[in-house]
Design an enzyme around this catalytic site. Sequence first.
Site, PDB file in Angstrom:
ATOM      1  N   LYS A   1       1.896   6.078  -7.554  1.00 33.83           N
ATOM      2  CA  LYS A   1       2.268   4.729  -7.125  1.00 33.83           C
ATOM      3  C   LYS A   1       2.842   3.995  -8.322  1.00 33.83           C
ATOM      4  CE  LYS A   1       0.543   0.387  -5.277  1.00 33.83           C
ATOM      5  NZ  LYS A   1      -0.537  -0.309  -4.590  1.00 33.83           N
TER       6      LYS A   1
ATOM      7  N   LYS B   1       5.012   6.368  -3.705  1.00 30.32           N
ATOM      8  CA  LYS B   1       5.338   4.996  -3.307  1.00 30.32           C
ATOM      9  C   LYS B   1       6.002   4.267  -4.438  1.00 30.32           C
ATOM     10  CE  LYS B   1       2.427   1.092  -1.864  1.00 30.32           C
ATOM     11  NZ  LYS B   1       1.055   0.831  -1.453  1.00 30.32           N
TER      12      LYS B   1
HETATM   13  C1  PBG Z   1      -1.917  -2.817  -3.274  1.00 25.82           C
HETATM   14  C2  PBG Z   1      -0.831  -2.434  -2.372  1.00 25.82           C
HETATM   15  C3  PBG Z   1       0.481  -2.849  -2.497  1.00 25.82           C
HETATM   16  C4  PBG Z   1       1.190  -2.292  -1.458  1.00 25.82           C
HETATM   17  C5  PBG Z   1       0.291  -1.546  -0.721  1.00 25.82           C
HETATM   18  N1  PBG Z   1      -0.957  -1.644  -1.306  1.00 25.82           N
HETATM   19  C6  PBG Z   1       1.119  -3.794  -3.381  1.00 25.82           C
HETATM   20  C7  PBG Z   1       0.822  -3.895  -4.771  1.00 25.82           C
HETATM   21  O1  PBG Z   1       0.519  -2.933  -5.463  1.00 25.82           O
HETATM   22  O2  PBG Z   1       0.912  -5.039  -5.200  1.00 25.82           O
HETATM   23  C8  PBG Z   1       2.641  -2.501  -1.235  1.00 25.82           C
HETATM   24  C9  PBG Z   1       3.180  -1.990   0.029  1.00 25.82           C
HETATM   25  C10 PBG Z   1       4.503  -2.547   0.367  1.00 25.82           C
HETATM   26  O3  PBG Z   1       5.204  -3.155  -0.452  1.00 25.82           O
HETATM   27  O4  PBG Z   1       4.895  -2.361   1.524  1.00 25.82           O
HETATM   28  N2  PBG Z   1      -3.081  -2.255  -3.103  1.00 25.82           N
END
Ligand code: PBG
Length: 325
Positions: free
Chosen positions: A196, A249
């Site tokens: 991520k 992601k």
């Molecule tokens: C955080 C989380 C995020 C997303 C999913 N879980 C955002 C972040 O890390 O601030 C983003 C998903 C998206 O942008 O669709 N646990």
Amino acid sequence: MPSFPSYRPRRLRRTEALRSLIKETSIEPGHLIAPLFVTHEEGRHPVASMPGVSRLSVEAVVEEASSLHALGVGAVLLFGIPQQKDRRGQGAYASDGIVQQAVRAIKENKPQLVVITDVCLCEYTDHGHCGILTDAGEVDNDATLELLAQTAISQGEAGADIVAPSDMMDGRVAAVREALDAADLSGVAIMSHAAKYASAFYGPFRDAAGSAPEAGDRLGYQMDPANSDEAIREVWLDVEEGADILLVKPALPYLDIIYRVKLETGYPVAAYHVSGEYSMLRAAGERGWLDEEKALLEAAHSIRRAGADLIITYYAGQLARLLGG
Ligand code: PBG
């Protein structure tokens, strides 16, 4: 490799039937996962930066999940917006927390629909970080693990089929796996956000969940977009710790990572087409700057072509409808 004129690639592109005969990748609605935002407020509350996406009450989330199920969408991924946020993100692991309530309600209504729950603290902490903070304001990795484990247990007890840790703390998959097993929840699977990235494409999600960090950023725990080998190390750690599905992601800016993860592990790989990727397509589509449906299908095929088995996307319903013809 033969050459022109004995080989003419255009021969197999002459008609729609020929093109469809040699199509190499397909998208099945059953491989799509729809993220949904659950809130304590009644009804549906549109997210300004994500036209077409709303925060939903438990009742509305059950309706939405059941229409997605009817379209053939394989699973939903639940994110919660708690009534109150606090230093330790208690709403994440409360047995009657908003996500736990939503899981129970969906499972009561559509037991066959796969329900995945996000395991993270950022939607639940008042400071917006994915873990709890030390007095010095740093994210405390090991103290956070315990709360993530509790979160996963409470979601598993509510009936979640898969839990999806997205916090990027070190050791979280092992902590969650051990806790689930000890709680007699060894059947609950883990889809880990293995790679991520610290991405600007999460902007609209943070609007939706009210989870932007109050101070600082997530560079201390999410990955640097410049790195690729590091993603492979992250992924192998999660495999060793017990992950069942590996998630990359965002999706489109990281197709090379999806490709490597699939090739090197052979594990089921999920790609998260995130909020910013959704909003870009929507915005351009709304302005008539591109054909949204065609661009969407192209994006989804690219993600599949790179090697993703599953696609998590806010377009899941629309894609399933398009594919269903
Ligand atoms: C955080 C989380 C995020 C997303 C999913 N879980 C955002 C972040 O890390 O601030 C983003 C998903 C998206 O942008 O669709 N646990």
